[in-house]
Design a protein around this motif. Sequence first.
Motif, mmCIF file in Angstrom:
data_model
loop_
_atom_site.group_PDB
_atom_site.id
_atom_site.type_symbol
_atom_site.label_atom_id
_atom_site.label_comp_id
_atom_site.label_asym_id
_atom_site.label_seq_id
_atom_site.Cartn_x
_atom_site.Cartn_y
_atom_site.Cartn_z
ATOM 1 N N THR A 11 70.295 1.184 10.736
ATOM 2 C CA THR A 11 69.964 1.735 12.161
ATOM 3 C C THR A 11 69.092 0.833 13.181
ATOM 4 N N VAL A 63 70.624 8.082 16.614
ATOM 5 C CA VAL A 63 69.978 8.929 15.470
ATOM 6 C C VAL A 63 69.589 10.303 15.522
ATOM 7 N N SER A 88 67.020 2.990 7.415
ATOM 8 C CA SER A 88 66.678 3.865 8.619
ATOM 9 C C SER A 88 65.594 3.156 9.572
ATOM 10 N N THR A 120 70.465 10.515 9.328
ATOM 11 C CA THR A 120 71.049 9.507 8.595
ATOM 12 C C THR A 120 71.092 9.682 7.194
#
Length: 259
Positions: A11, A63, A88, A120
């Motif tokens: 991400t 997110v 993440s 996530t």
Amino acid sequence: MKLKDKVCIVTGAASGIGYAIAHTYAAEGGKVVIADLNLDAAQKAADGIAAKGGTAMAVAMDVTNEDQVNAGVAKVVEAYGTVDVLVSNAGIQIVNPVENFAFADWKKMLAIHLDGAFLTSKAVLPHMYAQGSGSVIFMGSVHSKEASPLKSAYVTAKHGLLGLARTIAKEGGKKGVRSNVICPGFVRTPLVEKQIPEQAKELGISEDEVVKKVMLGETVDGEFTTVDDIAQVALFFASFASNALTGQSLVASHGWFME
């Protein structure tokens, strides 16, 4: 290749640390997913990986939005079949003393750093559990261990990632899933560049003093950590051969914080 055919979601990977991790994973054979708020930038990053012979796809992902996270992960599974690695990494920075820190900014910081890590993880874990393997990696900070003035929300969020990672390590261990935290020192990304004048103004010192005294004053050599340094730590966590290394945090900060 250490990550041959492993499906890796990163991400915030359209730039900065996430971008470097994505390229490192692709070079090691991973099928990389550039998950970013900015789809155009994510697609450009994925195209750059493909141009070098790697495999990558772009996914739009806020997110903090559960529906968008779930939809993004579903798109990845539809394309590649599973998820093997989650990094993440998405994050922002807002600096202010506690008494001037807007509650809306506090909530925004915790939502991106902590809610994003939770959402996530929640989305990918069923796929990892189903195959009996996986690696969840959170982008913490030296501020997962330390504190600095003006960064109450950031420090709180980064401390919280340690607890989330350890819980996932406990829950996922018997299902073959590892969870660890990378804790970088100051890396000269756009996020850090933005902080230099902000901290200079808040602290009443020069930008040069912010760099030399505030950011690098406690390092052993006065050097910034690089995106490539952190990408190598991310590769180490993603490719570790067993569940011996789980629930841990690794600090890469030129000695700023030692444990």
